[in-house]
Design an enzyme around this catalytic site. Structure first.
Site, PDB file in Angstrom:
ATOM      1  NE  ARG A  86      -4.032  -2.135   2.241  1.00  0.00           N
ATOM      2  CZ  ARG A  86      -3.707  -3.349   2.588  1.00  0.00           C
ATOM      3  NH1 ARG A  86      -2.404  -3.924   3.011  1.00  0.00           N
ATOM      4  NH2 ARG A  86      -4.662  -4.577   2.450  1.00  0.00           N
ATOM      5  CG  ASP A 115      -3.749  -5.457  -0.605  1.00  0.00           C
ATOM      6  OD1 ASP A 115      -4.863  -5.133  -1.430  1.00  0.00           O
ATOM      7  OD2 ASP A 115      -3.752  -6.177   0.389  1.00  0.00           O
ATOM      8  CG  HIS A 178      -7.224  -8.091  -0.866  1.00  0.00           C
ATOM      9  ND1 HIS A 178      -7.286  -6.748  -0.401  1.00  0.00           N
ATOM     10  CD2 HIS A 178      -7.936  -8.890   0.045  1.00  0.00           C
ATOM     11  CE1 HIS A 178      -8.193  -6.837   0.818  1.00  0.00           C
ATOM     12  NE2 HIS A 178      -8.498  -8.139   1.012  1.00  0.00           N
ATOM     13  CG  ASP A 233      -8.392 -12.067   4.112  1.00  0.00           C
ATOM     14  OD1 ASP A 233      -7.789 -12.076   2.960  1.00  0.00           O
ATOM     15  OD2 ASP A 233      -8.560 -11.502   4.788  1.00  0.00           O
ATOM     16  CD  GLU A 234     -10.488  -8.391   3.878  1.00  0.00           C
ATOM     17  OE1 GLU A 234     -10.880  -8.150   5.249  1.00  0.00           O
ATOM     18  OE2 GLU A 234      -9.514  -8.025   3.327  1.00  0.00           O
TER      19      GLU A 234
END
Length: 282
Positions: A86, A115, A178, A233-234
């Protein structure tokens, strides 16, 4: 107390119960640091360093009390997560984490390399990942700290430095979510083949599995870590219910989109096991 010029003795002690266990003895004769392995001896010296520096001091003290310490870890993975995906961390700054981690007996750096915002590691088979996706949101004109990546040689240097300080470097390559940055560089890996539209890989496409296996092969060649993190995940999965390839895969598996995600992760768990590695996920 410790006198200037006092002898420091390092030794191995097979009677200790753990590879990272150590004893540290300080008396009028000097300092003796023992470990079952070289790693244990190293941690004894890190404890000695803490004693000499005191409570956050930068200069060594003239003396420390006579003492005997017998120590071993409660957990064998003591990890610090570092996230340059990030906000990019310049390589020299990234390297500086390693000796500081060792001072506190942390033994693994979880390196979050990719990401949605950016892809930060060179993959030779897929150059667009760093040519295009190493800028946050694929904006070529954006400047530091959001633009940049690490070469494979830099990552090998980090691994070598980590070994010197008994810190394993554990890479993370996100899947299936992601992954918006991958879709900007290789939109054919998404369900619609349109850049900036999906956050996830197309889980029904053979191309996705080929791509991720090829990426992981290069990652494993760089990082000797037993563990490879895949995120997992996510995942948004917004396009999977209307994607013909995902729908076909779900039908073959007799499952829904949640089961399709689980199937993809299980596939890469087996793939990593076949290469002597262990999958880790959130």
């Amino acid at each position: 107390s410790r006198q200037r010029g006092t002898q420091i003795t390092l030794a191995l002690d097979n009677s200790l119960s753990d590879d990272e266990a150590y004893t540290l003895a300080v008396d009028a004769k000097g300092v003796t640091a023992k470990g079952k392995t070289a790693r244990g001896v190293f941690y004894a010296l890190m404890t000695l360093d803490q004693l000499l520096r005191g409570n956050g001091a930068t200069e060594c003290a003239d003396a420390i009390p006579a003492l005997f310490i017998s120590d071993k870890p409660r957990t064998h993975v003591r990890e610090l997560m570092v996230d340059p995906a990030r906000t990019f961390i310049p390589f020299e700054d990234l390297k500086a984490f390693v000796p500081e981690m060792a001072r506190y007996k942390l033994n693994a750096m979880h390196l979050h390399l990719v990401d949605d915002q950016a892809w930060r590691i060179e993959i030779k088979k897929y150059p667009q990942l760093t040519e295009q996706a190493s800028s946050r949101w694929g904006q070529d004109d954006i400047q530091m700290p959001y633009k940049g990546y690490y070469t494979q040689e830099q990552m090998r240097e980090l691994v070598k430095l980590g070994a010197e300080y008994h810190v394993d470097i554990v890479p993370e390559i996100e899947m299936p979510g992601h992954s918006a940055e991958v879709m900007t560089a290789y939109p054919e890996l998404s369900c619609t083949h349109e850049p900036y539209k999906q956050m996830d890989f197309c889980a029904g496409s053979v191309a996705t599995y080929d791509f991720l296996e090829n990426v992981l092969k290069e990652v494993m060649d760089i990082f000797p870590s037993k563990y490879i993190h895949v995120g997992g995940d996510e995942a948004d999965k917004a396009s999977w219910p209307t994607c013909p390839l995902c729908q076909r895969k779900m039908k073959e598996l007799g499952t829904d989109k949640e089961g399709l995600q689980a199937s993809l992760i299980a596939h890469f768990g087996r793939f990593l096991n076949e290469h002597g590695r262990q999958l880790v996920g959130w």
